[in-house]
Every structure is written in structure tokens, then in C-alpha cells.
Write an enzyme that holds these catalytic residues in place. Structure first.
Site, PDB file in Angstrom:
ATOM      1  N   SER A  40     117.526  87.618  53.007  1.00  0.00           N
ATOM      2  CA  SER A  40     118.442  87.099  51.993  1.00  0.00           C
ATOM      3  C   SER A  40     119.615  88.063  51.927  1.00  0.00           C
ATOM      4  CB  SER A  40     117.721  86.913  50.652  1.00  0.00           C
ATOM      5  OG  SER A  40     117.864  87.988  49.796  1.00  0.00           O
ATOM      6  N   HIS A 151     111.680  84.617  51.007  1.00  0.00           N
ATOM      7  CA  HIS A 151     110.605  85.444  51.557  1.00  0.00           C
ATOM      8  C   HIS A 151     109.260  84.733  51.651  1.00  0.00           C
ATOM      9  CE1 HIS A 151     113.001  89.227  50.147  1.00  0.00           C
ATOM     10  NE2 HIS A 151     113.515  88.664  51.205  1.00  0.00           N
ATOM     11  N   GLU A 160     111.763  87.669  43.999  1.00  0.00           N
ATOM     12  CA  GLU A 160     110.821  88.794  43.936  1.00  0.00           C
ATOM     13  C   GLU A 160     110.332  89.032  42.516  1.00  0.00           C
ATOM     14  OE1 GLU A 160     112.895  92.189  45.576  1.00  0.00           O
ATOM     15  OE2 GLU A 160     113.593  91.005  47.281  1.00  0.00           O
ATOM     16  N   GLU A 201     107.061  90.489  52.080  1.00  0.00           N
ATOM     17  CA  GLU A 201     107.054  91.847  51.530  1.00  0.00           C
ATOM     18  C   GLU A 201     105.678  92.261  51.001  1.00  0.00           C
ATOM     19  OE1 GLU A 201     110.460  92.320  48.919  1.00  0.00           O
ATOM     20  OE2 GLU A 201     111.806  92.252  50.640  1.00  0.00           O
ATOM     21  N   ASP A 238     113.883  90.002  40.969  1.00  0.00           N
ATOM     22  CA  ASP A 238     115.131  89.782  41.702  1.00  0.00           C
ATOM     23  C   ASP A 238     115.295  88.285  41.855  1.00  0.00           C
ATOM     24  OD1 ASP A 238     117.299  89.658  43.359  1.00  0.00           O
ATOM     25  OD2 ASP A 238     116.381  90.713  45.061  1.00  0.00           O
ATOM     26  N   GLU A 282     117.515  91.619  38.824  1.00  0.00           N
ATOM     27  CA  GLU A 282     118.487  91.803  39.910  1.00  0.00           C
ATOM     28  C   GLU A 282     119.139  90.473  40.262  1.00  0.00           C
ATOM     29  OE1 GLU A 282     116.756  93.924  43.232  1.00  0.00           O
ATOM     30  OE2 GLU A 282     118.124  92.977  44.663  1.00  0.00           O
ATOM     31  N   ASP A 309     123.042  93.459  43.764  1.00  0.00           N
ATOM     32  CA  ASP A 309     122.701  93.626  45.181  1.00  0.00           C
ATOM     33  C   ASP A 309     123.726  92.860  46.039  1.00  0.00           C
ATOM     34  OD1 ASP A 309     121.573  93.660  47.724  1.00  0.00           O
ATOM     35  OD2 ASP A 309     119.842  92.435  47.217  1.00  0.00           O
ATOM     36  N   LYS A 334     120.976  99.694  49.975  1.00  0.00           N
ATOM     37  CA  LYS A 334     120.292  99.459  51.248  1.00  0.00           C
ATOM     38  C   LYS A 334     121.151 100.052  52.353  1.00  0.00           C
ATOM     39  CE  LYS A 334     118.482  94.901  49.846  1.00  0.00           C
ATOM     40  NZ  LYS A 334     118.965  93.515  49.623  1.00  0.00           N
ATOM     41  N   HIS A 362     114.082  98.804  50.507  1.00  0.00           N
ATOM     42  CA  HIS A 362     113.699  98.416  51.874  1.00  0.00           C
ATOM     43  C   HIS A 362     114.377  97.093  52.195  1.00  0.00           C
ATOM     44  CE1 HIS A 362     110.294  95.531  50.413  1.00  0.00           C
ATOM     45  NE2 HIS A 362     111.335  95.508  49.634  1.00  0.00           N
ATOM     46  N   LYS A 385     112.442 100.234  45.551  1.00  0.00           N
ATOM     47  CA  LYS A 385     111.604  99.053  45.758  1.00  0.00           C
ATOM     48  C   LYS A 385     111.293  98.956  47.242  1.00  0.00           C
ATOM     49  CE  LYS A 385     114.885  95.153  46.116  1.00  0.00           C
ATOM     50  NZ  LYS A 385     115.105  93.733  45.818  1.00  0.00           N
TER      51      LYS A 385
HETATM   52  P1  PGA Z   1     116.291  90.940  52.077  1.00  0.00           P
HETATM   53  O1  PGA Z   1     116.038  90.821  50.514  1.00  0.00           O
HETATM   54  O2  PGA Z   1     115.839  92.254  52.563  1.00  0.00           O
HETATM   55  O3  PGA Z   1     115.549  89.766  52.647  1.00  0.00           O
HETATM   56  O4  PGA Z   1     117.783  90.757  52.271  1.00  0.00           O
HETATM   57  C1  PGA Z   1     116.049  91.919  49.671  1.00  0.00           C
HETATM   58  C2  PGA Z   1     116.806  91.685  48.392  1.00  0.00           C
HETATM   59  O5  PGA Z   1     117.435  90.625  48.171  1.00  0.00           O
HETATM   60  O6  PGA Z   1     116.795  92.581  47.544  1.00  0.00           O
HETATM   61 ZN    ZN Z   2     118.162  91.475  46.074  1.00  0.00          ZN
END
Ligand code: PGA
Ligand code: ZN
Length: 425
Positions: A40, A151, A160, A201, A238, A282, A309, A334, A362, A385
Site C-alpha cells: 500500500s 494486506h 492494520e 504482516e 492504520d 494512521e 504515512d 520508512k 517495516h 511497527k
Molecule cells: P505497506 O503498508 O508496507 O504495504 O506499504 C504499510 C503502511 O501502510 O503503513
Molecule cells: Zn500506513
């Protein structure tokens, strides 16, 4: 000095190709790093260079590997691995594009992380110590235990659902509480008649009817595991709302209903009310909907952590814009969204200087590399996370934190407490 840089194509936790880079020093020391990959992804992320040929569904990374082995290898030969900022700058210049599309952020980040590893090894220091110095603390970890959105193949639109240990006597103690809650959650899901297969995840991916059902299950699991919701174990989620935003109508198509931005805000507020143990949310709004994200922050930012994010993608320029506009009060970090260690440090510095918390993350496509665990401790980021306490590519990050706690314990471990705004420079 750097003698040679060598990359190869390896595979991530979803079976997709990714880059592994080795930075080989003149004294024979090798620093190695593996690059993760998201599903995502934010639109403004640095470019993950893929071959786009028939091989491996177009996802091959031979071009990125070749960029490391040729251009980057030539440009960095003979340089001092301790000068991370200089090395990252040379790669950014060599690429020459704003989003690293020429060499690929996957090529550049692999080398950037492997350089830090090589330098740490030469000085016989653990990575967190080399990058972070002294006076370090163990983070509060956020564990995605029910997977939805991009996911998992279920009907839940929130991506999430996380649990996080609040009251704890040590990192290990907090992690044990998470493990107990995770195992209890499995029983709760089974008892309700759903399957307990795992998503990307490591969280369960039951085909629940709604996000509210997922929260109810978490709440039940916390209590059944004999913890007090909010006090010992809290909840975060999230929404990853970019993925249910309708660009044409500017509304949100969420779990079979259409929500106006204001209605969506009310929906979230109803969840906060029903589950007071929710402490962090998030991406409540899409990366294309800054106005409503900002309005939501004005309304709820003093009560709850609101993490950005997708709208900012670890990009210092976008983070600056978010801060100026009062978007969110926390930034998700990230490494592969921006592509170098140096720029990631800059993003963290910028956020913290302005009173924002930082949560290191991650990606849903991970490897066995535990770089983010060390990186979180090194930057005193207080929050990480890294998925459920299941599937090795997730658990290894927490195992690394257990090792770090053991090492730091000799001079008295400090634990991050939520929300945390320790200075970082
Ligand atoms: P992704 O999702 O690693 O699949 O991009 C993580 C997030 O949206 O925080
Ligand atoms: Zn996110």
C-alpha cells in the site's frame, strides 16, 4: 575504504524479487543489507526500480542490481564508509532525479544501509550504537495482529489493527504481553467461527464483516488475556484511507457504504468513544485529501496520536509542508520511501524538532534484515511497527530488540513511554 559494492536479486516475504547489497571494504569487512517493499505504497514514494519484463511478473530487479554493480560501485570506490552523508549525497547526485527513478531507490537504499553496517563492523560496534551513540531507549512496539486492506483478502477496509504494550517493566515484559494477547486473539477468532490464516504482516486475516468487529475482537482478546485495555495493552490502527478514497466523488467507499469526509470523521470518533483504548490512528484520510486530514487533526489531535504515512512518504519536503499546515502530530518513517539513511535521519530530525512523534516502520514485503530495529533504537524513535509476533521476517525485528535490551541493560535500560517527544539531533 570502500573497495567494491556488489548487489544481487533475492526474494522478500511475499516471494517478490528485491535487492541485497554488499559493501566490501579494503580490509575485507562486508556490510550487507536487504531492501523491503510495500504493497500500500504512497504515490510520492521514491521509485522502486523494477525490470517490467516478462520474467517474474515484471517484478525482477536486475536493472537495480546492475546499477549498484556498475554506476554506484564506480562512484563510491575508494571512499570512507564512515562518511554516510557524503556517500548518500553522491548517490543522490548520480541519480539526479527527484524521486530516484534512474538508479532506483531500492538500489540506492541497499547500498546506503550496507555502508552503515560495514562502518559499524569496522569499529566493532553494534549498528544501533554506531548510528546512535549513547543514552538510548527501547521503543514501544505496535503489532499488526488483524490484517485487512491491501494486506489480506478479506472484507475489512481498515488495513492494520495493532496492539501495543503500555505498562511494562521491560521491553521483554511488554513483548510477552503482546504474545499472550496474540495467542488469545487466535482463540477468540476461532471461537467466533472464522479462519485463523495469516496476512502479509503476520496478523490474522479473518473474513470479518466490519472493522468494528475487528476492534471488538481485539478488545475481547485483551481482556481474556487478563490485561486491562488501555492500561497494559492499547490499540492503534492504520486506516490507509488512500485505498478506499474515491477520487471522482471525493468520498470514501468504506465497507459497503459511502462516507463523506465529515461522516468518516464521525465514524472514527464513534470508534474512539466505544474503544477508549485506541491511542493512535494512521492515515485517517487519503494522501489526496490533505484538507480533511488537517481538519481531523484540528479536531482530535490533542486527544490522540494521528500518524501521517502516505501523504508525506518520509520525504522531508512533504513533512515540512505537513507541519506548516498542521497535518497530523506524528510521522511514519520508512527508509525505502525516501531511499537513503541520511534523508531518513533528516526526516526524523525535522519531525521531532517540531514536536511530532516518529514511528519507524517495516514494509508489508519484508526480509530477514533487522536494520529497522537498530535504527529505531539509534534514533530514540520511541515507536516501531514491525508486524505481529509471527512470521520470522517480523519476529526477527523484535528478537533483535530483545538482544539490544540485554546489551543496553548493563547500563540500565530506558523504556520509551507513549507519546514520546525526546529530542534528537
Ligand atoms: P505497506 O503498508 O508496507 O504495504 O506499504 C504499510 C503502511 O501502510 O503503513
Ligand atoms: Zn500506513
Amino acid at each position: 575504504y570502500i573497495d567494491q559494492i556488489k548487489a544481487r536479486e533475492i526474494f522478500d516475504s511475499r516471494g517478490n524479487p528485491t535487492v541485497e547489497a554488499d559493501v566490501i571494504l579494503s580490509n575485507g569487512v562486508i556490510g550487507r543489507a536487504e531492501v523491503p517493499s510495500g504493497a500500500s505504497t504512497g504515490e510520492k514514494e521514491a521509485v522502486e526500480l523494477r525490470d517490467n519484463e516478462t520474467r517474474l511478473g515484471g517484478k525482477g530487479v536486475h536493472k537495480a542490481v546492475s546499477n549498484v554493480n556498475n554506476q554506484i560501485n564506480q562512484a563510491l570506490h575508494g571512499l570512507n564508509p564512515f562518511n554516510q552523508a557524503h556517500i548518500d549525497k553522491i548517490m543522490i547526485k548520480l541519480d539526479g532525479t527527484p524521486n530516484k527513478e534512474k538508479l532506483g531507490a531500492n538500489a540506492i537504499l541497499g547500498v546506503s544501509m550496507a555502508t552503515a553496517r560495514a562502518a559499524a563492523q569496522v569499529t566493532h560496534q553494534p549498528l544501533y550504537r554506531y548510528l546512535g551513540g549513547t543514552d538510548l531507549e527501547l521503543p514501544q512496539t505496535f503489532h499488526n495482529v488483524i490484517n485487512g486492506g491491501e494486506h489480506a483478502d478479506n472484507g475489512i477496509d481498515i488495513q492494520e489493527f495493532m496492539i501495543t504494550p503500555v505498562e511494562r517493566s521491560s521491553f521483554r515484559d511488554g513483548f510477552e504481553k503482546i504474545v499472550n494477547t496474540y495467542h488469545t486473539l487466535k482463540k477468540v477468532i476461532e471461537k467466533a467461527g472464522y479462519t485463523t490464516g495469516l496476512g502479509d504482516e503476520g496478523g490474522f486475516a479473518p473474513d470479518l464483516k466490519s472493522s468494528e468487529d475487528a476492534l471488538t475482537m481485539l478488545h475481547t482478546a485483551i481482556i481474556k488475556a487478563r490485561y486491562t485495555p488501555g492500561k497494559e495493552i492499547a490499540i492503534a490502527f492504520d486506516a490507509a484511507a488512500s485505498y478506499f478514497y474515491n477520487k471522482d466523488t471525493k468520498n470514501y467507499d468504506f465497507e459497503g457504504k459511502t462516507y463523506s469526509p465529515a461522516e468518516l470523521g464521525k465514524y472514527y470518533a464513534s470508534l474512539f468513544k466505544k474503544f477508549p483504548e485506541i491511542i493512535s490512528i494512521e492515515d485517517p484520510y487519503s494522501e489526496d485529501d490533505w484538507d480533511n486530514f488537517i481538519t481531523f487533526t484540528k479536531q482530535y489531535g490533542s486527544q490522540i496520536q494521528i500518524v501521517a504515512d502516505d501523504p508525506v512518504c518520509t520525504n522531508p519536503g512533504l513533512i515540512k509542508k505537513a507541519i506548516e499546515n498542521g497535518m497530523a502530530n506524528s510521522i511514519l518513517i520508512k527508509l525505502n520511501q525516501i531511499g537513503t539513511v541520511t534523508e531518513t535521519l533528516e526526516a526524523i530530525r525535522l519531525a521531532r524538532k517540531n514536536g511530532y512523534t516518529t514511528m519507524i516502520s517495516h514494509r508489508s514485503g519484508e526480509t530477514g534484515d533487522t536494520f529497522v530495529a537498530d535504527f529505531t533504537v539509534a534514533t530514540n524513535s520511541a515507536e516501531l511497527k514491525a508486524g505481529a509476533p509471527a512470521r520470522s521476517e517480523r519476529v526477527e525485528k523484535y528478537n533483535q530488540l530483545l538482544r539490544i535490551e540485554e546489551e543496553l541493560g548493563e547500563d540500565g535500560t530506558r523504556l520509551a513511554h507513549f507519546p514520546n517527544n525526546v529530542d534528537f539531533d
